[in-house]
Enzyme design. Structure first.
Site, short mmCIF file in Angstrom:
data_model
loop_
_atom_site.label_atom_id
_atom_site.label_comp_id
_atom_site.label_asym_id
_atom_site.label_seq_id
_atom_site.Cartn_x
_atom_site.Cartn_y
_atom_site.Cartn_z
NE ARG A 239 -43.43 -24.07 -16.68
CZ ARG A 239 -44.48 -24.60 -17.31
NH1 ARG A 239 -44.93 -25.79 -17.00
NH2 ARG A 239 -45.08 -23.94 -18.29
CD GLU A 268 -39.11 -29.51 -17.88
OE1 GLU A 268 -39.46 -29.98 -16.78
OE2 GLU A 268 -39.90 -29.25 -18.80
CG HIS A 286 -43.15 -30.49 -19.20
ND1 HIS A 286 -42.40 -29.39 -18.87
CD2 HIS A 286 -44.45 -30.05 -19.18
CE1 HIS A 286 -43.19 -28.34 -18.68
NE2 HIS A 286 -44.44 -28.73 -18.85
C1 DGY Z 1 -48.14 -25.63 -19.59
O1 DGY Z 1 -49.12 -25.43 -20.29
O2 DGY Z 1 -47.62 -24.76 -18.90
C2 DGY Z 1 -47.60 -27.01 -19.61
O3 DGY Z 1 -46.55 -27.17 -18.72
C3 DGY Z 1 -47.21 -27.42 -21.02
O4 DGY Z 1 -46.02 -26.87 -21.36
#
Ligand code: DGY
Length: 326
Positions: A239, A268, A286
């Protein structure tokens, strides 16, 4: 009367069709990015909301939507949910674990390979018409096979990456996690538990797969970057906010760190402007879980959670199962 469900972002038509069979659905197929106020006003009167990782579900929206019973995130990460606030209001939170594990592990590995072997930088060079000869040191990168991979965050995805690294590429795998894996899992992953300090100073490649929380904010900052090998690479598929992107840009620009691969960013879809100027960073938007099959499985699981809860009072992957009445 059918329960009302808001689908907050664009989704597969098949997902909408499935939801429409059970619910009165308000959708957002134009994929407008709603402000928190817009989301609040659209969610008012709904019993369920289908979210992705970009919609914040907090006390403000919960107060404005007293009829809300469930928010189903089409993501495994759920840092967009204030789960304690949802639990306090009796609103079920669900996410999409398992269905994306292997796909995301594939991508983490691919991003590490691309970063270590300078694939994006060399491709840009070729496309720009600069390639006029073979050279002994042209885009010479860092070895992947046989090197040491340090994984921070050893959940399901971390374990998937460890298996690829140890079994497929003969890498030595070290990991750091809040809690140590069982001996069986360590042996299946061929992974050795070490302190964060040892991991950072030893690894040739560092992979971040830790969930975002107040505690994991800036897990990698200037101090941690300073303790890594100058030849090392860093990959973040976890993240934004796990890495201090400004400190990373500085480390990459000064040669303190060889290269980085980033799929997620602080704030982001904005990307730190210094990162955009650097050649030794591979940047992707992402997409670690983005294959059609996996994204469909994620959407299906989020929809199935809505259907199971709003029609039968059950849930498949609840984050706060204590709100489910037996
Ligand atoms: C998640 O599943 O957390 C991925 O980052 C997709 O958003």
């Amino acid at each position: 009367m059918k329960p009302k469900v808001l689908v907050a972002r664009a989704v597969f038509p098949e997902t909408l069709e499935l939801l429409r069979a059970h619910f009165h659905v308000v959708s957002n197929q134009d994929d407008h990015i709603w402000t928190p106020e817009e989301l609040r006003s659209r969610a008012a009167g709904m019993q369920g909301v289908f979210t992705t990782g970009s919609e914040r579900i907090d006390a403000a929206i919960l107060d404005a939507c007293p009829e809300l019973r469930i928010c189903a995130n089409m993501a495994v990460g759920f840092n967009n949910f204030d789960v304690p606030a949802m639990t306090a209001k009796g609103v079920l939170a669900t996410n999409t674990p398992d269905v994306l594990t292997e796909t995301t592990a594939d991508f983490g590995f691919a991003l590490m390979m691309a970063t270590a072997r300078r694939m994006a930088e060399s491709e840009h060079f070729l496309r720009a018409g600069h390639w006029d000869r073979w050279r002994f040191d042209m885009f010479a990168g860092t070895e992947v096979h046989g090197s040491t991979l340090g994984i921070i965050g050893m959940g399901r995805i971390g374990q998937g990456i460890a298996k690829r690294a140890a079994h497929g590429f003969g890498m030595r795998v070290i990991y750091h996690n809040r809690s140590r894996l069982s001996a069986d899992l360590e042996s299946a992953c061929k992974a050795t538990y070490v302190s964060k300090e040892e991991l950072l100073s030893t690894a040739d490649h560092v992979m971040l797969v830790v969930p975002y929380s107040a505690e994991s904010h800036h897990t990698i900052g200037a101090k941690e970057l300073g303790s890594m090998k100058p030849s090392a690479t860093l990959v973040n598929i976890a993240r934004g906010g796990i890495v201090d992107d400004a400190a990373l840009a500085q480390a990459l620009a000064s040669g303190q760190l060889a290269a980085a691969g980033l799929d997620v960013f602080e704030g982001e879809p904005k990307v730190h402007p210094s990162l955009l100027k650097l050649k030794n960073v591979v940047l992707t938007p992402h997409i670690a879980s983005a294959t059609i099959k996996t994204r469909m499985a994620m959407a299906q699981l989020a929809a199935d959670n809505l259907i199971a809860y709003l029609t039968q009072g059950k849930a498949i992957t609840p984050l706060n199962p204590q709100v489910i009445k037996s």
